[in-house]
Motif scaffolding. Sequence first.
Motif, PDB file in Angstrom:
ATOM      1  N   ASP A 122       5.712  20.967 -11.594  1.00  0.00           N
ATOM      2  CA  ASP A 122       6.182  22.267 -12.075  1.00  0.00           C
ATOM      3  C   ASP A 122       5.374  23.416 -11.491  1.00  0.00           C
ATOM      4  OD1 ASP A 122       8.172  21.114 -13.558  1.00  0.00           O
ATOM      5  OD2 ASP A 122       7.013  21.086 -15.421  1.00  0.00           O
ATOM      6  N   ARG A 123       4.142  23.158 -11.113  1.00  0.00           N
ATOM      7  CA  ARG A 123       3.293  24.202 -10.536  1.00  0.00           C
ATOM      8  C   ARG A 123       3.651  24.498  -9.092  1.00  0.00           C
ATOM      9  NH1 ARG A 123      -2.372  22.075 -13.101  1.00  0.00           N
ATOM     10  NH2 ARG A 123      -1.742  22.370 -15.247  1.00  0.00           N
ATOM     11  N   LEU A 124       4.453  23.622  -8.474  1.00  0.00           N
ATOM     12  CA  LEU A 124       4.843  23.809  -7.072  1.00  0.00           C
ATOM     13  C   LEU A 124       5.977  24.788  -6.915  1.00  0.00           C
ATOM     14  CD1 LEU A 124       4.676  20.105  -5.840  1.00  0.00           C
ATOM     15  CD2 LEU A 124       2.970  21.904  -5.502  1.00  0.00           C
ATOM     16  N   LEU A 132       0.828  -1.211   0.000  1.00  0.00           N
ATOM     17  CA  LEU A 132       0.000   0.000   0.000  1.00  0.00           C
ATOM     18  C   LEU A 132       0.861   1.258   0.000  1.00  0.00           C
ATOM     19  CD1 LEU A 132      -3.006  -0.772   2.378  1.00  0.00           C
ATOM     20  CD2 LEU A 132      -3.066  -0.288  -0.066  1.00  0.00           C
ATOM     21  N   ILE A 133       1.922   1.243   0.776  1.00  0.00           N
ATOM     22  CA  ILE A 133       2.833   2.391   0.800  1.00  0.00           C
ATOM     23  C   ILE A 133       3.458   2.576  -0.588  1.00  0.00           C
ATOM     24  CG2 ILE A 133       5.017   3.270   1.737  1.00  0.00           C
ATOM     25  CD1 ILE A 133       4.189   1.911   4.416  1.00  0.00           C
ATOM     26  N   GLY A 134       3.860   1.476  -1.205  1.00  0.00           N
ATOM     27  CA  GLY A 134       4.423   1.555  -2.555  1.00  0.00           C
ATOM     28  C   GLY A 134       3.431   2.134  -3.547  1.00  0.00           C
ATOM     29  N   ALA A 135       2.168   1.698  -3.458  1.00  0.00           N
ATOM     30  CA  ALA A 135       1.130   2.224  -4.353  1.00  0.00           C
ATOM     31  C   ALA A 135       0.921   3.715  -4.111  1.00  0.00           C
ATOM     32  CB  ALA A 135      -0.176   1.460  -4.159  1.00  0.00           C
ATOM     33  N   MET A 136       0.947   4.121  -2.845  1.00  0.00           N
ATOM     34  CA  MET A 136       0.799   5.547  -2.512  1.00  0.00           C
ATOM     35  C   MET A 136       1.970   6.348  -3.064  1.00  0.00           C
ATOM     36  SD  MET A 136      -1.969   6.009  -0.821  1.00  0.00           S
ATOM     37  CE  MET A 136      -2.926   5.749   0.619  1.00  0.00           C
ATOM     38  N   LEU A 137       3.172   5.793  -2.969  1.00  0.00           N
ATOM     39  CA  LEU A 137       4.339   6.492  -3.509  1.00  0.00           C
ATOM     40  C   LEU A 137       4.236   6.637  -5.025  1.00  0.00           C
ATOM     41  CD1 LEU A 137       7.201   4.958  -1.328  1.00  0.00           C
ATOM     42  CD2 LEU A 137       6.327   7.309  -1.260  1.00  0.00           C
ATOM     43  N   VAL A 138       3.726   5.613  -5.694  1.00  0.00           N
ATOM     44  CA  VAL A 138       3.509   5.719  -7.146  1.00  0.00           C
ATOM     45  C   VAL A 138       2.517   6.835  -7.432  1.00  0.00           C
ATOM     46  CG1 VAL A 138       2.562   4.554  -9.181  1.00  0.00           C
ATOM     47  CG2 VAL A 138       4.129   3.331  -7.673  1.00  0.00           C
ATOM     48  N   LEU A 139       1.441   6.884  -6.660  1.00  0.00           N
ATOM     49  CA  LEU A 139       0.440   7.939  -6.839  1.00  0.00           C
ATOM     50  C   LEU A 139       1.051   9.322  -6.607  1.00  0.00           C
ATOM     51  CD1 LEU A 139      -2.467   8.742  -7.425  1.00  0.00           C
ATOM     52  CD2 LEU A 139      -2.985   8.375  -5.018  1.00  0.00           C
ATOM     53  N   VAL A 140       1.878   9.451  -5.571  1.00  0.00           N
ATOM     54  CA  VAL A 140       2.566  10.724  -5.322  1.00  0.00           C
ATOM     55  C   VAL A 140       3.481  11.051  -6.506  1.00  0.00           C
ATOM     56  CG1 VAL A 140       4.307  11.863  -3.863  1.00  0.00           C
ATOM     57  CG2 VAL A 140       2.406  10.620  -2.812  1.00  0.00           C
ATOM     58  N   GLY A 141       4.167  10.047  -7.023  1.00  0.00           N
ATOM     59  CA  GLY A 141       5.020  10.249  -8.192  1.00  0.00           C
ATOM     60  C   GLY A 141       4.235  10.734  -9.397  1.00  0.00           C
ATOM     61  N   VAL A 142       3.066  10.154  -9.623  1.00  0.00           N
ATOM     62  CA  VAL A 142       2.209  10.586 -10.731  1.00  0.00           C
ATOM     63  C   VAL A 142       1.811  12.048 -10.546  1.00  0.00           C
ATOM     64  CG1 VAL A 142      -0.079  10.293 -11.779  1.00  0.00           C
ATOM     65  CG2 VAL A 142       1.350   8.300 -11.324  1.00  0.00           C
ATOM     66  N   LEU A 143       1.436  12.415  -9.325  1.00  0.00           N
ATOM     67  CA  LEU A 143       1.056  13.803  -9.057  1.00  0.00           C
ATOM     68  C   LEU A 143       2.231  14.751  -9.276  1.00  0.00           C
ATOM     69  CD1 LEU A 143      -1.185  13.271  -5.904  1.00  0.00           C
ATOM     70  CD2 LEU A 143      -1.944  13.857  -8.225  1.00  0.00           C
ATOM     71  N   LEU A 144       3.424  14.352  -8.835  1.00  0.00           N
ATOM     72  CA  LEU A 144       4.600  15.197  -9.026  1.00  0.00           C
ATOM     73  C   LEU A 144       4.968  15.324 -10.504  1.00  0.00           C
ATOM     74  CD1 LEU A 144       6.850  14.105  -6.030  1.00  0.00           C
ATOM     75  CD2 LEU A 144       5.703  16.310  -6.358  1.00  0.00           C
ATOM     76  N   VAL A 145       4.881  14.222 -11.233  1.00  0.00           N
ATOM     77  CA  VAL A 145       5.186  14.267 -12.664  1.00  0.00           C
ATOM     78  C   VAL A 145       4.207  15.182 -13.391  1.00  0.00           C
ATOM     79  CG1 VAL A 145       5.079  12.875 -14.770  1.00  0.00           C
ATOM     80  CG2 VAL A 145       6.395  12.066 -12.828  1.00  0.00           C
TER      81      VAL A 145
END
Length: 152
Positions: free
Chosen positions: A149-151, A132-145
């Motif tokens: 740039d907007r951050l 689950l943590i790995g899946a969450m990290l992937v989701l965070v990665g998708v959001l960052l990708v």
Amino acid sequence: MYPLYLLLALAIGLVVPLQSAVNNQLKHLIGGSTVLAAFVSFAVGTLALAVVAVFTQQKWSGLGQIGQASWWHLTGGLMGALFVFGTTLLAPRLGVVVMLALIICGQILASLLFDRFGWLGLPVREISTPRLIGAMLVLVGVLLVNFGDRLR
């Protein structure tokens, strides 16, 4: 043998962006049709698989049982066509990294469900905290990708 499977999975992942770029170039060469580029890609893939089947002495007689398949057994080709068509269409529009980040996120989410419930005869594998943590990290990665740039 397991490490070879891991390497094969990595190699497949490395080829996906290349496939998207190659199919995009093919699309431009044949007049801009994403559908025809995907068609040519599948035709070449079909020929390649036929050659491999001949050289590995596959039992072609097994194809005689195809009439017993349920309709959904044949949807894998449709899903593959959607993937090839979709990546050819989306790579130049979204960029390869955004497109693949979203594809990988979708794959992780669906894979967790397939593992958890053993759908379509796959073995059941529990969803552990590290998964689950790995899946969450992937989701965070998708959001960052997609929005990193907007951050700035």
